[in-house]
Design an enzyme around this catalytic site. Structure first.
Site: not given
Length: 691
Positions: A18, A23, A60, A121
């Site tokens: 993954d 992006y 995040r 992925e």
DNA sequence: ACGGATCTGACT
DNA sequence: TAGTCAGAT
């Protein structure tokens, strides 16, 4: 049918890889100064700063989440760097990400069967590679283990305080007393670490991975330690892992089925699910889904890694939320043209790069209707055979739209206030191409034959015309005859009879004519879709949809203009060739519909270009299927040619230039259809009545 | 009727 | 087959 029951621990080595906030990484590679900074990729920044579609791990940490708006992200993290998705033709263009994804897939497919699961992925079946490694260079005999490998996480591995975790991992990976299956998994960890390092070195992208005995567990694991890490799931850890795992986070259970599990059966973790018998689950969700649920509760999943590096379909779409809803045919046509153009470009690339051809064009839309009773009806999707060539796709998309709108409104409504409406709005449009199959015979000798004969300098990609003030040609050249030739080979073709161009074959269909002609008339007069650039109708068109850039519709289509149809019909037949191929085609078609005759006429200008389309369409199927292909499709009964290959006299090949004869022969030789193994359905029986 | 643009897969 | 629906990212 249910997936064959597998033992909890089948012997496979499966990895899921993954990409980390993909992006964002693509943008950071393009702009290295963004590396390490809190960054997000955003599309359409006009409304509340646009929507985030990827968020870096730094961002995040400050609480920025995907699906926030750009404005919210700034609030949560004032230093955040927002990068916009490229825009082309007034819509987000994801090509750079697609291409970057291809780079990665190319690398990840080196060591075993590789399934591209999404743009960022893949699943890998590394069983063979792991077995080989175990035989040839087993971990237990290694004196040094790469850093990236010992940075792996091994689920269930106890690491006591004060002990070097990496050393524990190294010992686990290199144990000589491990079971065979754990040794295989360990080899998988080596292989995946190596692949991830190759990806990093060759693309500058980091990724995370899970290594387990099946796809489901590998997928779970790849998400457990991100970014840039990998996680191994030994069989012995599965029970503990799943016991408290939230049911809604299981793949396939993130939607309604998961919700139903929660609310109907009180199941919140996979552990909860374990208490239900297979029969009980089947009672609730049907045989297949029931069994599937019972299995996943035990970490069992027999899904194979499919060998597939390329997407099975291409689509281009855009939403027009709320106030932006499209309310005029002109605006719909404008956007369909843009979407079709993008799709066409991608189809051409696919043909060039992968030698594949798509066979079905589908239009999807979302619409609302004001007032009326059955306003809840969904806009139906519509599809038809796909004809290559931007203008063809644009025309067909528009025709499909009208067919869909007619169904959406109901035929009665469409008779009364059919055309320029004030009761419907289109909130999403998309066109997509599917049923993509390899072009038989990789040689492309026919196309090459023609390209070699073309005047030099006239070939190669038609530049995407972004010229604002371009005047739409009333009759773009070459479309009909060159539509199936790859982009690189498209040339300006001097059509002797311009009237043959821009055909809208759909209107030759009697059944459609009956239903559509009223719309056509209305449209032609009221909204002037055929209006030449610069007249006042165009002005209203631009005003009526402020999202439309001040640019002419490139191929101001004469679709739906009955005049255009008349013109076409009046267009004289071309001089007939002497060769028996064309004779054959003509004879064959003398008993067919006028529409098909017209294609024959087109073929005169470029027999083999058009014939190649025939072959591409037909060779894939068994002879008895050929007939079926020619019937029953909206809007065109048949836009491809239908020849029963059995009826083609093979000797006609001898009349072709020698260099293309071989390729033609392979087309006339029916191919065996690949046997498609249908796997058991999973949750799809959710709506069975027994629920 | 703002989580957008794409994609896959199953079923009918 | 075309069309719908669910689900994922």
């Amino acid at each position: 049918m249910p997936v064959a029951r597998r033992e909890t621990c089948d012997g496979r080595v499966i990895a899921h890889v993954d990409m980390d906030c993909f992006y964002v990484q693509v943008e950071q590679r393009k702009q290295p100064c963004l590396r390490g900074l809190p960054t997000a990729v955003v599309q359409y920044n006009s409304y509340k700063g646009g929507g985030l579609i990827a968020v870096s791990y730094e961002a995040r940490k400050c609480g920025v989440k995907r699906s926030m708006r750009g404005d919210e992200a700034k609030e949560a993290c004032p230093e955040i760097q927002l990068v916009q998705v490229p825009v082309a033709r007034g819509k987000a263009n994801l090509n750079t990400y697609r291409n970057a994804g291809s780079e990665v897939v190319t690398i990840l497919s080196r060591k075993g069967r590789c399934e591209r699961a999404s743009i960022d992925e893949v699943y890998l079946d590394l069983t063979d590679a792991a077995q080989t490694m175990l035989m040839e260079t087993p971990p237990e005999s290694m004196e040094h283990v790469e850093e990236e490998v010992i940075k792996s996480h091994v689920l269930g591995l106890q690491v006591k305080d004060g002990v070097d975790a990496k050393e524990e991992v190294r010992k686990w990976l290199c144990r000589s007393d491990a079971s065979y299956q754990e040794k295989l998994l360990a080899c998988g960890a080596f292989i995946v670490a190596d692949l991830r390092m190759q990806v990093l070195k060759e693309t500058e992208f980091t990724c995370s991975a899970g290594i387990a005995h099946n796809k489901m567990l590998a997928k779970l694991a790849s998400a457990m330690n991100k970014p840039a890490q990998q996680t191994v799931v030994p069989h012995s850890s599965v029970e503990g892992l799943l016991e408290s795992f939230p049911i809604k986070k299981m793949k396939q259970l993130g939607g309604k089925l998961g919700t139903s599990l929660q609310s109907d059966l009180g199941i919140n973790t996979v552990g909860d699910l374990l208490q239900f018998s297979e029969e009980k689950l089947q009672q609730h969700y049907g045989i297949n889904t029931g069994t599937w649920l019972w299995n996943i509760a035990r970490g069992i999943s027999g899904e194979e890694v499919e060998e597939r590096l390329l997407p099975k379909s291409h689509g281009s779409g855009k939403t027009f939320p709320g106030p932006q809803a499209l309310k005029t045919f002109a605006s719909v046509q404008h956007w369909l043209n843009e979407l079709s153009e993008e799709l066409s470009e991608r189809l051409d690339s696919d043909m060039d790069q992968n030698k594949r051809i798509a066979h079905t064009l589908t239009l999807h839309a979302r619409a609302y209707k004001r007032g009326d009773l059955d306003s809840h009806k969904k806009f139906p999707s519509k599809s038809c055979p796909l004809r290559y060539g931007t203008t063809k796709i644009q025309e067909d998309a528009l025709t499909l739209f009208h067919a869909g709108l007619r169904d959406f409104l109901g035929i009665f409504n469409s008779k009364t206030h059919s055309s320029e409406n004030n009761n419907w709005g289109i909130t999403a449009l998309s066109v997509s191409a599917s049923k993509i199959v390899p072009i038989p015979s990789g040689t492309h000798s026919i196309a090459k034959y023609f390209v070699e004969r073309l005047p030099s300098g006239s070939s190669s990609n038609q530049p995407v015309d972004n010229v604002i003030d371009e005047v739409a040609p009333s009759s773009p050249s070459g479309e009909n005859c060159w539509e199936v030739i790859p982009n690189e080979m498209q040339v300006e073709y001097l059509e002797e009879d311009p009237g043959m161009n821009h055909s809208n074959a759909c209107l030759d269909q009697p059944d459609l004519l009956g239903n559509l002609s009223e719309n056509v008339d209305g449209l032609t007069e009221e909204s002037s879709l055929v209006a030449p650039p610069g007249n006042e109708d165009r002005v209203t068109q631009i005003e009526s949809c402020r999202d439309i850039p001040a640019k002419e519709p490139r191929h101001a289509s004469d679709a739906y203009s009955l005049k255009a149809v008349e013109k076409k019909k009046a267009a004289g037949k071309k001089p007939q060739g002497n060769c028996s191929i064309t004779k054959f085609f003509n004879n064959y078609h003398s008993s067919q519909s006028s529409f098909e005759q017209k294609n024959v006429a087109n073929a005169q200008g470029s027999p083999s270009a058009s014939s190649s389309y025939l072959a591409n369409n037909q060779v894939e199927m068994l002879p008895e299927e050929v007939d079926k292909n020619s019937i029953g499709c909206i809007p065109q009964r048949s836009q491809t040619w239908s020849y029963n290959i059995d009826e083609i006299d093979p000797s006609i090949i001898d009349e072709l230039p020698p260099e293309i004869q071989d390729e033609f022969r392979t087309w006339l030789r029916p191919r065996k259809r690949p046997h498609v193994v249908k796997r058991g359905s999973n949750i799809t029986q959710y709506f069975r009545p027994d629920k």
